[in-house]
Design a protein around this motif. Structure first.
Motif, PDB file in Angstrom:
ATOM      1  N   SER A 224      -0.679   0.266   3.739  1.00 61.56           N
ATOM      2  CA  SER A 224      -0.316  -0.391   2.473  1.00 61.56           C
ATOM      3  C   SER A 224       1.187  -0.399   2.273  1.00 61.56           C
ATOM      4  O   SER A 224       1.765  -1.416   1.837  1.00 61.56           O
ATOM      5  N   LEU A 225       1.847   0.714   2.588  1.00 57.66           N
ATOM      6  CA  LEU A 225       3.300   0.779   2.424  1.00 57.66           C
ATOM      7  C   LEU A 225       4.006  -0.168   3.381  1.00 57.66           C
ATOM      8  O   LEU A 225       5.054  -0.746   3.045  1.00 57.66           O
ATOM      9  N   ILE A 226       3.453  -0.354   4.567  1.00 57.81           N
ATOM     10  CA  ILE A 226       4.027  -1.302   5.520  1.00 57.81           C
ATOM     11  C   ILE A 226       3.949  -2.725   4.976  1.00 57.81           C
ATOM     12  O   ILE A 226       4.911  -3.502   5.053  1.00 57.81           O
ATOM     13  N   TRP A 227       2.790  -3.085   4.397  1.00 53.44           N
ATOM     14  CA  TRP A 227       2.641  -4.417   3.809  1.00 53.44           C
ATOM     15  C   TRP A 227       3.624  -4.623   2.659  1.00 53.44           C
ATOM     16  O   TRP A 227       4.202  -5.714   2.505  1.00 53.44           O
TER      17      TRP A 227
ATOM     18  N   VAL B 145      -1.350  -1.090  -6.203  1.00 54.54           N
ATOM     19  CA  VAL B 145      -2.228  -1.093  -5.030  1.00 54.54           C
ATOM     20  C   VAL B 145      -1.481  -0.708  -3.762  1.00 54.54           C
ATOM     21  O   VAL B 145      -1.987   0.069  -2.942  1.00 54.54           O
ATOM     22  N   LEU B 146      -0.254  -1.237  -3.596  1.00 51.43           N
ATOM     23  CA  LEU B 146       0.457  -1.060  -2.329  1.00 51.43           C
ATOM     24  C   LEU B 146       1.481   0.064  -2.346  1.00 51.43           C
ATOM     25  O   LEU B 146       2.049   0.393  -1.289  1.00 51.43           O
ATOM     26  N   PHE B 147       1.748   0.655  -3.528  1.00 47.30           N
ATOM     27  CA  PHE B 147       2.739   1.734  -3.550  1.00 47.30           C
ATOM     28  C   PHE B 147       2.250   2.982  -4.269  1.00 47.30           C
ATOM     29  O   PHE B 147       2.232   4.074  -3.687  1.00 47.30           O
ATOM     30  N   THR B 148       1.850   2.861  -5.538  1.00 49.25           N
ATOM     31  CA  THR B 148       1.505   4.042  -6.326  1.00 49.25           C
ATOM     32  C   THR B 148       0.332   4.809  -5.717  1.00 49.25           C
ATOM     33  O   THR B 148       0.406   6.034  -5.521  1.00 49.25           O
TER      34      THR B 148
ATOM     35  N   PRO C 285      -7.437   8.336   4.667  1.00 48.70           N
ATOM     36  CA  PRO C 285      -6.577   7.957   3.542  1.00 48.70           C
ATOM     37  C   PRO C 285      -5.115   7.856   3.928  1.00 48.70           C
ATOM     38  O   PRO C 285      -4.394   6.986   3.414  1.00 48.70           O
ATOM     39  N   VAL C 286      -4.657   8.725   4.835  1.00 53.71           N
ATOM     40  CA  VAL C 286      -3.253   8.684   5.248  1.00 53.71           C
ATOM     41  C   VAL C 286      -2.947   7.375   5.992  1.00 53.71           C
ATOM     42  O   VAL C 286      -1.919   6.733   5.756  1.00 53.71           O
ATOM     43  N   LYS C 287      -3.848   6.968   6.879  1.00 55.86           N
ATOM     44  CA  LYS C 287      -3.649   5.717   7.617  1.00 55.86           C
ATOM     45  C   LYS C 287      -3.658   4.521   6.657  1.00 55.86           C
ATOM     46  O   LYS C 287      -2.857   3.584   6.796  1.00 55.86           O
ATOM     47  N   LYS C 288      -4.585   4.542   5.709  1.00 56.53           N
ATOM     48  CA  LYS C 288      -4.644   3.454   4.722  1.00 56.53           C
ATOM     49  C   LYS C 288      -3.353   3.399   3.915  1.00 56.53           C
ATOM     50  O   LYS C 288      -2.829   2.313   3.619  1.00 56.53           O
ATOM     51  N   ALA C 289      -2.853   4.582   3.539  1.00 61.24           N
ATOM     52  CA  ALA C 289      -1.628   4.639   2.740  1.00 61.24           C
ATOM     53  C   ALA C 289      -0.449   4.071   3.513  1.00 61.24           C
ATOM     54  O   ALA C 289       0.341   3.271   2.986  1.00 61.24           O
ATOM     55  N   ARG C 290      -0.323   4.460   4.766  1.00 60.07           N
ATOM     56  CA  ARG C 290       0.784   3.957   5.576  1.00 60.07           C
ATOM     57  C   ARG C 290       0.688   2.450   5.787  1.00 60.07           C
ATOM     58  O   ARG C 290       1.698   1.737   5.753  1.00 60.07           O
TER      59      ARG C 290
END
Length: 577
Positions: free
Chosen positions: A13-16, A486-489, A6-11
């Motif tokens: 998404s934030l990069i995108w 999707v990409l921040f919250t 989940p941490v990798k997915k979160a990072r």
């Protein structure tokens, strides 16, 4: 292969999201530096003012204009203005006149689109020549085997048999052609459809004698500009206009194309002129018999000129002709004070949402606040870019759409947070609650936003003017809302779930399982009342906990109670025996 945490997915998404924001800033910066853009969006007619043009119908003696004709003309002129990239214009009728109000400064391109309001006609070319040729040679001749300046003048002796028959050219018409000054051709230079016309092209470079109207511009169903493709699907780089006729136009154009193609060796008799406001927009030669109603106009076009001609052909068929009665600058109907009031209303709405989220969700509410700020940044950049690239203008109705969107955006966060809280009440850890709650919330969010977007699209299509501005901003913010969730919250909650402050259920986190009334502690295990709690309070707490149980929890509790009862009964029977 390592699994994605989940941490990798979160990072990721934030990069995108960062890429999107940086990309928008880069586009706007390039527009400001090289494309005449601005860091502020253009304003609508109600906030900035603009130009008002009054069009009066040109009527022959005894001719009247009907309401249907005026309404049709309003619709076509609105399409012309919108296709030029100007939004938030106001087009209405006043008596027999049409009033066109354009926000901001009126450019020449938009002005020409509005003033070119005559009926579009397609006429065969009889004679064509440069204006200087006539002045130098004294006269030109309409014979198909020689240039106009080389052949002697002819006198028609019989009635014309078709639109390309040179018997249309009478001595009086020839004299009119010889003495025509292209700089003095006006928009009132419109001949009856059944008679020939002497005129020039729109740039004053060529003058013509044209035959009667053979295809009505109203029969053009569609017109678009595009790059010519090769037979292998490649691009030639040459721009052209693609026409589509209706059934009547297809038949009429097919008949004309067959006749003109047969005159291929007798130029300019093989040419077909598109006439708007008495001037020739284009007069292409016929290169084949076209029976499918989809001809293509080629010439020395670039993208801008091809698109402009396509728009004129597509929206040029007005039921009646108009002349410009007046053109005046008008002031803003509302002005900066109302814009300031709208901005203040938006800020108040944001503050109320901030206060509510902090009260309801404690520090978790800061995620909502930051999400709204990021959404506001993307929305502002998007509107500014659209103002530069598409001519979009922000009206007070559009501002209202942005304010309404604040509540819709906050609603997405509330749905997500409550799903996470439900998972915590069911006894999950915070990391699992965030992932499971997201899966449950995402379906609801998508369904809600799809409904909002559909409503905005329908409203934009069926409405006109400022109402379209409201619908546009509502639809734009709906799309941005989904992007932010999707990409921040969600990524932010994934990262926060890894922190000790939130994962430990700190009372100020807004995710304290005890404060949320969590009673489920595993499969068929529930929190037991403390022995130190008095019976009355314990019973009250038990009833309160029962109310918070889901159906599955109550069934599990009942099964556990039944099992306990059976065990007790078995023990009693054993004692009796």
């Amino acid at each position: 292969m390592a699994t994605s945490t989940p941490v990798k997915k979160a990072r990721r998404s934030l990069i995108w999201l960062g890429v999107i924001i940086v990309g928008l800033i880069a586009i706007n910066t390039a527009a400001v530096l090289f494309g005449g853009g601005s860091w502020t969006p253009k304003l609508g007619l109600d906030l900035e003012g603009g130009t008002q043009i009054i069009l009066a119908p040109k009527l022959e003696t005894g001719q009247t204009v009907t309401d249907d004709q005026l309404n049709q003309a309003v619709s076509i002129i609105r399409q012309r203005v919108d296709s030029s990239g100007v939004s938030e214009s106001e087009i209405s009728t006043s008596g027999n006149n049409i009033v066109v109000a354009i926000p901001g400064k009126l450019d020449n391109d938009t002005k020409n689109r509005i003033q070119s309001s005559a009926k579009l006609e397609l006429r065969p070319v009889l004679v064509a020549g440069a204006p200087t040729d006539a002045a130098a040679n004294g006269s030109t001749s309409p014979t198909p085997t020689a240039t106009p300046s080389e052949a002697p003048r002819s006198t028609p002796t019989v009635s014309p048999t078709n639109g390309s028959d040179l018997n249309w050219v009478t001595p009086a018409l020839q004299d009119q052609y010889d003495n025509l000054d292209c700089s003095k051709v006006s928009t009132t230079n419109v001949a009856p459809a059944e008679e020939p016309l002497v005129t020039c092209d729109d740039g004053g470079q060529v003058k013509y004698i044209l035959g009667p109207v053979e295809v009505d511009g109203a029969d053009i169903k569609d017109a678009s500009a595009g790059v010519i493709q090769t037979s292998q699907g490649g691009s030639t780089g040459q721009w052209a206009i693609n026409l589509v006729f209706n059934d009547k136009g297809t038949k009429d154009f097919g008949d004309v194309s067959q006749r003109l193609y047969g005159l291929k060796s007798q130029s300019p008799l093989d040419q077909f002129a598109f006439v708007l406001d008495g001037k020739v927009l284009s007069a292409p030669a016929m290169n084949g018999v076209i029976t499918d109603g989809k001809p293509q106009i080629t010439g020395n076009f670039d993208q801008k000129s091809a698109q402009a001609l396509a728009d004129q052909l597509k929206f040029g068929a007005l039921p009646i002709s108009f002349t410009v009665q007046s053109s005046d600058t008008i002031t803003a109907t509302l002005g900066a004070a109302q814009l300031q009031s709208g901005i203040i209303a938006g800020i108040i709405g944001l503050l109320l949402v901030f206060i509510y989220t902090l009260f309801q969700y404690r520090l978790l509410g800061t995620v909502t606040i930051i999400s709204l700020v990021v959404a506001a940044i993307i929305t502002y950049l998007s509107i500014t870019i659209l103002s530069w690239y598409q001519g979009y203008r922000l009206s007070l109705a559009g501002v209202a759409g942005l304010i309404v969107a604040i509540g819709f955006t906050a609603d997405s966060f509330i749905v997500y947070f409550e799903r996470v809280r439900d998972e915590l009440r069911d006894g999950r850890g915070l990391v699992g609650a965030v992932e499971s709650g997201w899966k449950r919330a995402l379906r609801t969010i998508y369904a809600s936003k799809a409904t909002n977007l559909l409503a905005a699209i329908v409203l934009f299509v069926v409405a006109v003017g400022s109402v379209q501005g409201f619908a546009f901003t509502l639809g734009l913010t709906t799309v941005i809302d989904v992007i932010i969730v999707v990409l921040f919250t969600h990524p932010m909650l994934q990262l926060l779930a890894q922190t000790k402050f939130f994962s430990s259920g700190n009372p100020w986190s807004g995710l304290d399982p005890t404060a949320l009334g969590a009673v489920y502690r595993g499969r068929a295990e529930f929190r037991k009342p403390s022995a130190s709690v008095p019976v009355g309070k314990a019973a009250s707490a038990s009833r309160e906990a029962a109310k918070r149980q889901t159906i599955a929890e109550r069934k599990a509790s009942e099964l556990a109670a039944v099992g306990t009862q059976k065990t007790s009964d078995t023990s009693k029977k054993g004692e009796e025996n």
